[in-house]
Design a protein around this motif. Structure first.
Motif, PDB file in Angstrom:
ATOM      1  N   LEU A  94       0.815  -1.218   0.000  1.00 29.06           N
ATOM      2  CA  LEU A  94       0.000   0.000   0.000  1.00 29.06           C
ATOM      3  C   LEU A  94       0.844   1.261   0.000  1.00 29.06           C
ATOM      4  CD1 LEU A  94      -2.855  -1.063   2.430  1.00 29.06           C
ATOM      5  CD2 LEU A  94      -2.874  -1.026  -0.083  1.00 29.06           C
ATOM      6  N   SER A  95       2.156   1.125   0.170  1.00 26.08           N
ATOM      7  CA  SER A  95       3.058   2.279   0.117  1.00 26.08           C
ATOM      8  C   SER A  95       3.531   2.567  -1.299  1.00 26.08           C
ATOM      9  CB  SER A  95       4.279   2.029   1.013  1.00 26.08           C
ATOM     10  OG  SER A  95       3.878   1.929   2.359  1.00 26.08           O
ATOM     11  N   ALA A  96       3.163   1.720  -2.247  1.00 27.67           N
ATOM     12  CA  ALA A  96       3.582   1.918  -3.637  1.00 27.67           C
ATOM     13  C   ALA A  96       2.991   3.231  -4.167  1.00 27.67           C
ATOM     14  CB  ALA A  96       3.117   0.746  -4.498  1.00 27.67           C
ATOM     15  N   PRO A  97       3.673   3.864  -5.119  1.00 31.66           N
ATOM     16  CA  PRO A  97       3.173   5.130  -5.660  1.00 31.66           C
ATOM     17  C   PRO A  97       1.907   4.941  -6.480  1.00 31.66           C
ATOM     18  CG  PRO A  97       5.038   4.345  -6.947  1.00 31.66           C
ATOM     19  CD  PRO A  97       4.907   3.412  -5.774  1.00 31.66           C
ATOM     20  N   SER A  98       1.157   6.044  -6.612  1.00 26.95           N
ATOM     21  CA  SER A  98       0.002   6.042  -7.505  1.00 26.95           C
ATOM     22  C   SER A  98      -0.098   7.412  -8.156  1.00 26.95           C
ATOM     23  CB  SER A  98      -1.289   5.698  -6.750  1.00 26.95           C
ATOM     24  OG  SER A  98      -1.613   6.678  -5.794  1.00 26.95           O
TER      25      SER A  98
ATOM     26  N   VAL B 168      -6.799  -3.198  -8.860  1.00 21.87           N
ATOM     27  CA  VAL B 168      -6.778  -1.781  -9.216  1.00 21.87           C
ATOM     28  C   VAL B 168      -8.175  -1.339  -9.629  1.00 21.87           C
ATOM     29  CG1 VAL B 168      -4.351  -1.731  -9.907  1.00 21.87           C
ATOM     30  CG2 VAL B 168      -6.095  -2.263 -11.606  1.00 21.87           C
ATOM     31  N   SER B 169      -8.412  -0.044  -9.467  1.00 22.96           N
ATOM     32  CA  SER B 169      -9.685   0.548  -9.874  1.00 22.96           C
ATOM     33  C   SER B 169      -9.420   1.738 -10.776  1.00 22.96           C
ATOM     34  CB  SER B 169     -10.479   1.006  -8.641  1.00 22.96           C
ATOM     35  OG  SER B 169     -11.576   1.797  -9.046  1.00 22.96           O
ATOM     36  N   ALA B 170      -9.776   1.608 -12.042  1.00 19.27           N
ATOM     37  CA  ALA B 170      -9.630   2.731 -12.976  1.00 19.27           C
ATOM     38  C   ALA B 170     -10.503   3.897 -12.530  1.00 19.27           C
ATOM     39  CB  ALA B 170     -10.017   2.286 -14.392  1.00 19.27           C
ATOM     40  N   ASP B 171     -11.656   3.598 -11.921  1.00 24.39           N
ATOM     41  CA  ASP B 171     -12.562   4.656 -11.470  1.00 24.39           C
ATOM     42  C   ASP B 171     -11.886   5.612 -10.493  1.00 24.39           C
ATOM     43  OD1 ASP B 171     -14.490   3.455 -13.013  1.00 24.39           O
ATOM     44  OD2 ASP B 171     -15.686   2.718 -11.319  1.00 24.39           O
TER      45      ASP B 171
ATOM     46  N   GLY C 171       1.251  -2.630 -10.843  1.00 27.27           N
ATOM     47  CA  GLY C 171       2.535  -3.329 -10.958  1.00 27.27           C
ATOM     48  C   GLY C 171       3.519  -2.878  -9.889  1.00 27.27           C
ATOM     49  N   ALA C 172       3.485  -1.583  -9.548  1.00 25.23           N
ATOM     50  CA  ALA C 172       4.362  -1.081  -8.484  1.00 25.23           C
ATOM     51  C   ALA C 172       3.964  -1.709  -7.144  1.00 25.23           C
ATOM     52  CB  ALA C 172       4.287   0.447  -8.413  1.00 25.23           C
TER      53      ALA C 172
ATOM     54  N   GLU D 167     -17.299  -4.905  -9.216  1.00 26.64           N
ATOM     55  CA  GLU D 167     -17.157  -4.843 -10.677  1.00 26.64           C
ATOM     56  C   GLU D 167     -16.208  -3.750 -11.136  1.00 26.64           C
ATOM     57  OE1 GLU D 167     -20.671  -4.829 -13.059  1.00 26.64           O
ATOM     58  OE2 GLU D 167     -21.598  -6.430 -11.886  1.00 26.64           O
ATOM     59  N   ASN D 168     -16.138  -2.639 -10.399  1.00 26.98           N
ATOM     60  CA  ASN D 168     -15.267  -1.530 -10.820  1.00 26.98           C
ATOM     61  C   ASN D 168     -13.822  -1.705 -10.356  1.00 26.98           C
ATOM     62  OD1 ASN D 168     -15.554  -1.065  -8.084  1.00 26.98           O
ATOM     63  ND2 ASN D 168     -15.954   1.131  -8.311  1.00 26.98           N
ATOM     64  N   THR D 169     -13.491  -2.893  -9.862  1.00 29.09           N
ATOM     65  CA  THR D 169     -12.146  -3.193  -9.395  1.00 29.09           C
ATOM     66  C   THR D 169     -11.659  -4.459 -10.099  1.00 29.09           C
ATOM     67  OG1 THR D 169     -12.629  -2.186  -7.263  1.00 29.09           O
ATOM     68  CG2 THR D 169     -10.748  -3.670  -7.353  1.00 29.09           C
ATOM     69  N   ALA D 170     -10.460  -4.401 -10.660  1.00 31.43           N
ATOM     70  CA  ALA D 170      -9.925  -5.529 -11.419  1.00 31.43           C
ATOM     71  C   ALA D 170      -8.734  -6.150 -10.704  1.00 31.43           C
ATOM     72  CB  ALA D 170      -9.497  -5.066 -12.811  1.00 31.43           C
ATOM     73  N   PRO D 171      -8.761  -7.466 -10.478  1.00 34.64           N
ATOM     74  CA  PRO D 171      -7.579  -8.116  -9.903  1.00 34.64           C
ATOM     75  C   PRO D 171      -6.496  -8.287 -10.970  1.00 34.64           C
ATOM     76  CG  PRO D 171      -9.300  -9.738 -10.307  1.00 34.64           C
ATOM     77  CD  PRO D 171      -9.873  -8.401 -10.674  1.00 34.64           C
ATOM     78  N   LEU D 172      -5.258  -7.999 -10.580  1.00 36.22           N
ATOM     79  CA  LEU D 172      -4.114  -8.272 -11.458  1.00 36.22           C
ATOM     80  C   LEU D 172      -3.755  -9.745 -11.366  1.00 36.22           C
ATOM     81  CD1 LEU D 172      -3.735  -5.125 -10.946  1.00 36.22           C
ATOM     82  CD2 LEU D 172      -1.328  -5.586 -11.280  1.00 36.22           C
ATOM     83  N   GLY D 173      -3.812 -10.277 -10.155  1.00 33.91           N
ATOM     84  CA  GLY D 173      -3.469 -11.666  -9.936  1.00 33.91           C
ATOM     85  C   GLY D 173      -3.236 -11.941  -8.471  1.00 33.91           C
ATOM     86  N   VAL D 174      -2.748 -13.141  -8.203  1.00 35.19           N
ATOM     87  CA  VAL D 174      -2.538 -13.613  -6.843  1.00 35.19           C
ATOM     88  C   VAL D 174      -1.044 -13.748  -6.575  1.00 35.19           C
ATOM     89  CG1 VAL D 174      -2.921 -15.537  -5.246  1.00 35.19           C
ATOM     90  CG2 VAL D 174      -4.713 -14.901  -6.881  1.00 35.19           C
ATOM     91  N   VAL D 175      -0.599 -13.123  -5.490  1.00 35.81           N
ATOM     92  CA  VAL D 175       0.765 -13.336  -4.994  1.00 35.81           C
ATOM     93  C   VAL D 175       0.662 -14.411  -3.918  1.00 35.81           C
ATOM     94  CG1 VAL D 175       2.781 -12.333  -3.851  1.00 35.81           C
ATOM     95  CG2 VAL D 175       1.404 -10.935  -5.419  1.00 35.81           C
ATOM     96  N   THR D 176       1.358 -15.516  -4.124  1.00 35.89           N
ATOM     97  CA  THR D 176       1.402 -16.582  -3.118  1.00 35.89           C
ATOM     98  C   THR D 176       2.632 -16.339  -2.255  1.00 35.89           C
ATOM     99  OG1 THR D 176       2.627 -18.005  -4.658  1.00 35.89           O
ATOM    100  CG2 THR D 176       0.221 -18.267  -4.582  1.00 35.89           C
ATOM    101  N   ILE D 177       2.466 -16.495  -0.942  1.00 32.69           N
ATOM    102  CA  ILE D 177       3.559 -16.192  -0.010  1.00 32.69           C
ATOM    103  C   ILE D 177       3.674 -17.310   1.017  1.00 32.69           C
ATOM    104  CG2 ILE D 177       4.376 -14.584   1.772  1.00 32.69           C
ATOM    105  CD1 ILE D 177       2.860 -12.381   0.253  1.00 32.69           C
TER     106      ILE D 177
END
Length: 196
Positions: free
Chosen positions: A34-38, A88-91, A118-119, A154-164
């Motif tokens: 959540l500290s990544a830039p936007s 991410v949410s383009a909205d 991606g960041a 619906e207005n939010t798109a998953p990029l994918g899953v990070v497994t940890i």
């Protein structure tokens, strides 16, 4: 851990030991993501943290893990004790760039919500390494029904899953056999094709 070591050690891991990850470590990884830039401080990134074994197994099924395992690979998705779904949410960007201090996002040649996603993804991956853990990534395109399963709007798109999790020896991808492209083909100085 030094940043250069985290970069060097970071790789996509596809097998984990059956050992829990501490809640404190998960929270530090989430905070890093959540500290990544936007762009414009739009803050359109969201993270869904999944530690419930049943839900992780459902995600693995949606991703076709049984077929993956039949090909001789470890069941890495269901075996990871933590999943972090980067969204991410383009909205959020369109709303932010309608504000008086910004210009319209519709004129952007690049959808920066994907860049910022991606960041956030890279921050999560590196934070996992910094915690002494390992991480892998599976793109959302390979997980039909993920949004429905996790209740992602619906207005939010998953990029994918990070497994940890804590790494276990794994079968490396055949893609690694290709090696890295030479720097002379990937780094250009002053202009495309310019040498150092």
């Amino acid at each position: 851990m030094e940043f250069s070591e985290a970069i060097r050690r970071r790789r996509m891991v596809r097998n984990y030991r059956p050992v829990a990850v501490s809640g404190e470590a998960v929270e530090r990884i989430v905070s890093a993501g959540l500290s990544a830039p936007s762009a414009g401080y739009s803050q359109g990134q969201s993270l869904v943290v999944v530690t419930d074994a049943r839900t992780r197994t459902q995600i693995a099924r949606l991703a076709g893990e049984p077929g993956y395992s039949e090909r001789g690979f470890d069941p890495w998705i269901s075996g990871a004790p933590v999943h972090i779904v980067v969204c991410v949410s383009a909205d959020a960007y369109h709303r932010r760039y309608q504000a008086p201090d910004k210009g319209a996002a519709d004129a952007w040649p690049v959808p920066y919500w994907w860049v910022d996603g991606g960041a956030a993804l890279m921050a999560v991956l590196l934070a996992a390494v910094d915690e002494g853990l390992a991480a892998g990534f599976l793109g959302a395109h390979a997980i039909p029904g993920l949004s429905r399963l996790l209740g992602i709007p619906e207005n939010t798109a998953p990029l994918g899953v990070v497994t940890i999790g804590h790494p276990s020896p794994d079968r490396r991808s055949g893609s690694l056999d290709r090696g890295r492209r030479p720097r002379s083909k990937t780094v250009h100085y002053q202009r495309w094709g310019g040498g150092a």
